[in-house]
Design a protein around this motif. Structure first.
Motif, PDB file in Angstrom:
ATOM      1  N   ALA A   4      35.046  30.268  37.005  1.00  0.00           N
ATOM      2  CA  ALA A   4      34.950  30.332  35.549  1.00  0.00           C
ATOM      3  C   ALA A   4      34.669  28.949  34.977  1.00  0.00           C
ATOM      4  O   ALA A   4      33.801  28.789  34.106  1.00  0.00           O
ATOM      5  N   ILE A   6      38.663  38.832  50.602  1.00  0.00           N
ATOM      6  CA  ILE A   6      39.394  40.091  50.434  1.00  0.00           C
ATOM      7  C   ILE A   6      39.222  40.970  51.674  1.00  0.00           C
ATOM      8  O   ILE A   6      40.174  41.629  52.129  1.00  0.00           O
ATOM      9  N   ALA A  20      41.502  40.871  37.544  1.00  0.00           N
ATOM     10  CA  ALA A  20      41.086  39.509  37.201  1.00  0.00           C
ATOM     11  C   ALA A  20      39.563  39.403  37.205  1.00  0.00           C
ATOM     12  O   ALA A  20      38.973  38.759  36.331  1.00  0.00           O
ATOM     13  N   GLN A  21      38.920  40.077  38.171  1.00  0.00           N
ATOM     14  CA  GLN A  21      37.450  40.062  38.223  1.00  0.00           C
ATOM     15  C   GLN A  21      36.871  40.689  36.963  1.00  0.00           C
ATOM     16  O   GLN A  21      35.940  40.156  36.356  1.00  0.00           O
ATOM     17  N   VAL A  70      41.412  34.018  46.455  1.00  0.00           N
ATOM     18  CA  VAL A  70      40.420  34.586  45.533  1.00  0.00           C
ATOM     19  C   VAL A  70      40.808  34.308  44.088  1.00  0.00           C
ATOM     20  O   VAL A  70      39.938  34.043  43.250  1.00  0.00           O
ATOM     21  N   ILE A  71      42.100  34.322  43.783  1.00  0.00           N
ATOM     22  CA  ILE A  71      42.516  34.029  42.401  1.00  0.00           C
ATOM     23  C   ILE A  71      42.113  32.603  42.027  1.00  0.00           C
ATOM     24  O   ILE A  71      41.507  32.361  40.974  1.00  0.00           O
ATOM     25  N   VAL A  96      44.330  36.926  48.915  1.00  0.00           N
ATOM     26  CA  VAL A  96      44.359  37.246  47.487  1.00  0.00           C
ATOM     27  C   VAL A  96      44.566  35.986  46.660  1.00  0.00           C
ATOM     28  O   VAL A  96      43.906  35.774  45.632  1.00  0.00           O
ATOM     29  N   ALA A 150      39.887  47.890  48.409  1.00  0.00           N
ATOM     30  CA  ALA A 150      40.573  47.153  49.458  1.00  0.00           C
ATOM     31  C   ALA A 150      42.062  46.984  49.177  1.00  0.00           C
ATOM     32  O   ALA A 150      42.771  46.446  50.019  1.00  0.00           O
ATOM     33  N   GLY A 151      42.534  47.383  48.002  1.00  0.00           N
ATOM     34  CA  GLY A 151      43.963  47.314  47.742  1.00  0.00           C
ATOM     35  C   GLY A 151      44.411  46.086  46.991  1.00  0.00           C
ATOM     36  O   GLY A 151      45.611  45.874  46.822  1.00  0.00           O
ATOM     37  N   ALA A 152      43.474  45.254  46.532  1.00  0.00           N
ATOM     38  CA  ALA A 152      43.851  44.044  45.792  1.00  0.00           C
ATOM     39  C   ALA A 152      43.675  44.320  44.305  1.00  0.00           C
ATOM     40  O   ALA A 152      42.692  43.905  43.694  1.00  0.00           O
ATOM     41  N   PHE A 172      45.294  43.318  41.595  1.00  0.00           N
ATOM     42  CA  PHE A 172      45.355  42.200  40.650  1.00  0.00           C
ATOM     43  C   PHE A 172      44.027  41.450  40.624  1.00  0.00           C
ATOM     44  O   PHE A 172      43.527  41.086  39.555  1.00  0.00           O
ATOM     45  N   VAL A 173      43.433  41.254  41.816  1.00  0.00           N
ATOM     46  CA  VAL A 173      42.150  40.544  41.866  1.00  0.00           C
ATOM     47  C   VAL A 173      41.073  41.368  41.181  1.00  0.00           C
ATOM     48  O   VAL A 173      40.200  40.822  40.497  1.00  0.00           O
ATOM     49  N   TRP A 190      41.469  39.723  54.344  1.00  0.00           N
ATOM     50  CA  TRP A 190      42.871  40.016  54.014  1.00  0.00           C
ATOM     51  C   TRP A 190      43.172  41.490  54.256  1.00  0.00           C
ATOM     52  O   TRP A 190      44.220  41.845  54.797  1.00  0.00           O
ATOM     53  N   ARG A 191      42.217  42.360  53.897  1.00  0.00           N
ATOM     54  CA  ARG A 191      42.424  43.813  54.037  1.00  0.00           C
ATOM     55  C   ARG A 191      42.642  44.209  55.494  1.00  0.00           C
ATOM     56  O   ARG A 191      43.442  45.082  55.796  1.00  0.00           O
ATOM     57  N   PHE A 225      35.175  47.301  44.622  1.00  0.00           N
ATOM     58  CA  PHE A 225      35.468  47.010  46.030  1.00  0.00           C
ATOM     59  C   PHE A 225      36.873  46.437  46.189  1.00  0.00           C
ATOM     60  O   PHE A 225      37.585  46.795  47.130  1.00  0.00           O
ATOM     61  N   TYR A 226      37.266  45.537  45.285  1.00  0.00           N
ATOM     62  CA  TYR A 226      38.608  44.967  45.392  1.00  0.00           C
ATOM     63  C   TYR A 226      39.658  46.059  45.233  1.00  0.00           C
ATOM     64  O   TYR A 226      40.677  46.052  45.934  1.00  0.00           O
ATOM     65  N   VAL A 273      37.602  38.210  33.978  1.00  0.00           N
ATOM     66  CA  VAL A 273      36.913  36.924  33.980  1.00  0.00           C
ATOM     67  C   VAL A 273      35.402  37.124  33.998  1.00  0.00           C
ATOM     68  O   VAL A 273      34.681  36.560  33.179  1.00  0.00           O
ATOM     69  N   ILE A 290      38.303  32.402  41.642  1.00  0.00           N
ATOM     70  CA  ILE A 290      37.787  32.945  40.387  1.00  0.00           C
ATOM     71  C   ILE A 290      38.009  31.953  39.248  1.00  0.00           C
ATOM     72  O   ILE A 290      37.136  31.757  38.396  1.00  0.00           O
ATOM     73  N   LEU A 293      31.833  44.908  42.387  1.00  0.00           N
ATOM     74  CA  LEU A 293      32.739  44.080  43.187  1.00  0.00           C
ATOM     75  C   LEU A 293      34.196  44.367  42.840  1.00  0.00           C
ATOM     76  O   LEU A 293      35.052  44.399  43.732  1.00  0.00           O
ATOM     77  N   LEU A 346      34.423  38.115  48.295  1.00  0.00           N
ATOM     78  CA  LEU A 346      34.451  39.414  48.973  1.00  0.00           C
ATOM     79  C   LEU A 346      34.876  39.255  50.433  1.00  0.00           C
ATOM     80  O   LEU A 346      35.660  40.055  50.955  1.00  0.00           O
ATOM     81  N   PHE A 368      28.040  43.628  54.035  1.00  0.00           N
ATOM     82  CA  PHE A 368      27.904  43.766  52.576  1.00  0.00           C
ATOM     83  C   PHE A 368      27.915  42.395  51.919  1.00  0.00           C
ATOM     84  O   PHE A 368      27.031  42.058  51.118  1.00  0.00           O
TER      85      PHE A 368
END
Lengths: 171, 103
Positions: free
Chosen positions: B73, B47, A54-55, B65-66, B62, A46-48, A50-51, B50-51, A42-43, A58, B69, A39, B44, B10
């Protein structure tokens, strides 16, 4: 571009499916780490960025360790890691529900007219993200901080308290 | 089939794998891991949208998603603490046997 996406998708889905089907808990947890790495890839695709990092931090770093600790703390003996297979009726009904949801979702995806605009991978810099987090979303950031604090304190209280009237403490 | 549809398929497949795992297993830790997989499938989707959105510079996906996440947690920590509490109480973590509210 699409070959990379297909590779990432197949790797992630295969490791997740095998992890959910295995009987050994440690093997399941390790395969799920591979799936979380997929995953993150994949981020990145997709161009992210920072995510993605972070993935990795975390999920691959923290949650996997917590899961492995929970697995090791809740076994009784060295041979206790294998879990008994689910009963056939439960497995079949779960597969039926999963297949139904998959069909419904796929039909919805193909029936919706999705507007696909750009082909270039977008980028968002960490500076932009920080400005967004500290500007319009500052309240949400504070709330997330409070949630994390309360949740971690609650986790410690739940996992660490001994009941006062348990057998060990009885005279 | 557009790339956005590929991404959505996916994530749907990942969601369904997590759903089947959470429904079919009787081990509490595996159920939690299935729920984590479903949450990851939702991230997913954020993102992917957003893409392929017309204005990706805003970065709403983004940011979502932050925050997601961070909440995931916290949820994993509390869930695994609950698993350990159940284990202390009944010496195993099979969900079929966790059927008493007070005992």
């Amino acid at each position: 571009m699409n070959a990379a996406l297909a590779f990432i998708a197949v790797l992630t889905l295969a490791s997740a499916a095998v992890a959910m089907a295995l009987r050994n808990l440690i093997h399941s947890a390790l395969l799920l780490i591979a799936s979380w790495f997929g995953l993150a890839a994949f981020y990145l695709w997709a161009g992210a960025e920072f995510v993605a990092f972070a993935q990795v931090l975390v999920y691959v770093g923290a949650i996997s360790m917590v899961v492995l600790f929970a697995v090791l703390l809740t076994r009784r003996s060295r041979q206790d890691l294998a879990v008994e297979p689910a009963s056939l009726g439960r497995a079949l009904s779960a597969l039926l529900v999963g297949a139904t949801v998959a069909v419904v979702l796929a039909r919805a995806i193909f029936a919706t007219p999705l507007a696909v605009a750009p082909t270039a991978t977008p980028t968002i810099s960490v500076r932009q993200l920080g400005a967004q987090l500290m500007g319009p979303h500052a309240a949400a950031l504070l709330v997330v901080g409070v949630i994390l604090t309360v949740a971690l304190l609650g986790a410690v209280v739940l996992a660490a308290t001994d009941r006062a009237d348990s057998k060990e403490n009885a005279p | 089939m557009s790339p956005l549809q590929v991404c959505l398929l996916f994530s749907s497949a990942l969601f369904c794998i997590g759903l089947v795992g959470a429904l079919s297993r009787s081990n509490a830790i595996l159920v939690l891991l299935g729920i984590e997989l479903m949450l990851n499938a939702a991230n997913l989707n954020f993102i992917a949208f957003w893409r392929y959105s017309p204005a990706p510079a805003v970065g709403t996906g983004v940011l979502f998603v932050i925050f997601s996440i961070a909440v995931a947690a916290a949820e994993a920590a509390v869930g695994l603490a609950l698993v350990i509490a159940i284990y202390r109480h009944q010496k195993n973590i099979r969900l079929q046997e966790a059927n008493r509210l007070k005992g």
